[in-house]
Each structure stands twice: as structure tokens, then as C-alpha cells.
Design a protein around this motif. Structure first.
Motif, short mmCIF file in Angstrom:
data_model
loop_
_atom_site.label_atom_id
_atom_site.label_comp_id
_atom_site.label_asym_id
_atom_site.label_seq_id
_atom_site.Cartn_x
_atom_site.Cartn_y
_atom_site.Cartn_z
N MET A 1 45.24 26.95 36.42
CA MET A 1 43.83 27.25 36.06
C MET A 1 43.45 26.18 34.73
N THR A 2 42.42 26.04 34.67
CA THR A 2 41.97 25.51 32.84
C THR A 2 41.82 27.02 32.29
N ASP A 3 41.81 26.92 31.48
CA ASP A 3 41.19 27.89 30.58
C ASP A 3 40.18 27.82 30.40
N ALA A 4 38.78 27.30 30.81
CA ALA A 4 37.90 27.83 31.10
C ALA A 4 37.41 28.92 32.92
N GLU A 5 38.89 28.44 33.24
CA GLU A 5 38.70 29.05 35.05
C GLU A 5 39.42 30.90 34.46
N GLN A 6 40.35 30.15 33.08
CA GLN A 6 41.41 31.62 33.47
C GLN A 6 40.34 32.26 32.81
N LEU A 7 39.32 32.22 31.78
CA LEU A 7 38.67 33.08 31.03
C LEU A 7 37.34 33.37 32.42
N LEU A 8 36.23 33.20 33.27
CA LEU A 8 36.48 33.26 34.40
C LEU A 8 36.93 34.34 34.84
N TRP A 9 37.70 34.00 35.38
CA TRP A 9 38.77 34.41 36.22
C TRP A 9 38.64 36.33 35.31
N TYR A 10 38.60 36.44 34.35
CA TYR A 10 39.30 37.62 33.63
C TYR A 10 37.76 38.13 34.20
N CYS A 11 37.07 37.77 34.36
CA CYS A 11 35.96 38.49 35.02
C CYS A 11 35.18 38.59 35.81
N LEU A 12 36.21 37.98 37.06
CA LEU A 12 35.95 38.23 38.69
C LEU A 12 36.70 39.09 39.06
N ARG A 13 38.49 39.35 38.47
CA ARG A 13 38.89 39.38 39.58
C ARG A 13 38.77 41.18 39.32
N ARG A 14 39.46 41.64 40.13
CA ARG A 14 38.90 43.10 40.74
C ARG A 14 38.17 43.35 40.47
N LYS A 15 37.52 43.07 41.59
CA LYS A 15 36.20 43.08 41.86
C LYS A 15 35.38 44.22 41.20
N GLN A 16 35.32 42.98 39.88
CA GLN A 16 34.12 43.73 38.58
C GLN A 16 33.00 43.63 38.78
N LEU A 17 32.56 42.59 39.24
CA LEU A 17 30.78 41.94 39.55
C LEU A 17 30.58 42.22 40.04
N SER A 18 29.77 43.86 40.19
CA SER A 18 29.39 44.46 41.35
C SER A 18 30.07 44.16 42.01
N GLY A 19 31.34 44.93 43.15
CA GLY A 19 32.13 45.45 43.39
C GLY A 19 32.40 43.99 44.81
N PHE A 20 32.32 42.56 44.29
CA PHE A 20 32.47 41.79 44.94
C PHE A 20 33.82 41.38 44.79
N ARG A 21 34.42 40.79 45.83
CA ARG A 21 35.93 39.97 45.88
C ARG A 21 36.10 38.84 45.69
N PHE A 22 36.54 38.49 44.25
CA PHE A 22 37.00 36.71 44.64
C PHE A 22 38.14 36.71 45.01
N ARG A 23 38.57 35.31 45.37
CA ARG A 23 39.71 34.17 45.97
C ARG A 23 39.84 33.49 44.73
N ARG A 24 41.22 33.37 44.19
CA ARG A 24 41.49 32.06 43.01
C ARG A 24 42.22 30.52 44.22
N GLN A 25 41.37 29.47 43.84
CA GLN A 25 42.02 28.70 44.78
C GLN A 25 42.42 29.26 45.79
N HIS A 26 40.87 28.86 46.54
CA HIS A 26 41.24 29.01 47.88
C HIS A 26 41.32 27.75 48.61
#
Length: 121
Positions: A1-26
Motif C-alpha cells: 500500500m502507498t503511504d496515503a492508502e496506509q493513512l486512510l486504512w488506519y481510519c477505516l480498519r476495524r469498523k472505525q467508520l460507523s461500524g462499516f467493515r472495509f477490506r483492503r486490496q479486494h
């Protein structure tokens, strides 16, 4: 992942955004999405400067059309947006998640935590 992707992933992972689950590199058929929320069929792509090239713009449009035909909405953000305006990026993602989930988005999303200074977690 790029640095920008890593930063965004830090905010999206573990259902941090209103409980929505994100997958990376899907993977979706022949494409690999930077981030994907299966529940709302939302893809998030983080683009670097190479996406400004004419051929890349054409490929991105074709990719978006391909995914759209499969019911997947694509949100695109520039690396600079993630680095310089992370809260606005998260707000936009939150709004689209709420729309796609069929809910009315409150004015403010739940706060997200930026990564700790000086390192990754």
C-alpha cells in the motif's frame, strides 16, 4: 500500500467508520480495489499523480464503468486529499456509506483517530 492508502486504512480498519467493515486490496474480477465495503458496495480508490496521464484517465473511467455495471460505486481521492484534508475525505466516505445503507447521515461522523506521531500501528 502507498503511504496515503496506509493513512486512510488506519481510519477505516476495524469498523472505525460507523461500524462499516472495509477490506483492503479486494479483488473484483480483473481489478483489485484499494478499499471495499461489501455491505454498501462502495469502492474507494486513492490515486497518485500517474492517474492524471491521458491513458490512465481512460483506464480509470473504464474501470469505474465496469464496477458501476456491477452495482459498485467508486469514490476516488487524490493522495494529496488524504494527506492534507483527511477529515473531508472521511466525511465524504461517511456520507456515501450512509446514502448507500439507506440512512440519513448526521452532520458529523464519529471521530477518527489519526495515526500516532512517529510511527505506524
Amino acid at each position: 500500500m502507498t503511504d496515503a492508502e496506509q493513512l486512510l486504512w488506519y481510519c477505516l480498519r476495524r469498523k472505525q467508520l460507523s461500524g462499516f467493515r472495509f477490506r483492503r486490496q479486494h479483488p473484483v474480477e480483473r481489478f483489485v480495489l484499494d478499499f471495499y465495503c461489501y455491505e454498501t458496495r462502495l469502492a474507494i480508490e486513492i490515486d497518485g499523480g500517474q492517474h492524471n496521464e491521458p491513458n490512465a484517465k481512460y483506464r480509470d473511467m473504464a474501470r469505474t464503468e465496469f464496477l458501476s455495471c456491477r452495482g459498485i460505486q467508486v469514490l476516488r481521492f487524490w493522495n494529496n486529499d488524504v494527506f492534507n484534508n483527511l477529515e473531508a475525505v472521511l466525511q465524504r466516505i461517511y456520507e456515501v456509506l450512509m446514502e448507500r445503507a439507506g440512512e440519513q447521515a448526521p452532520a458529523e461522523p464519529p471521530p477518527s483517530q489519526p495515526p500516532p506521531a512517529g510511527g505506524r500501528s
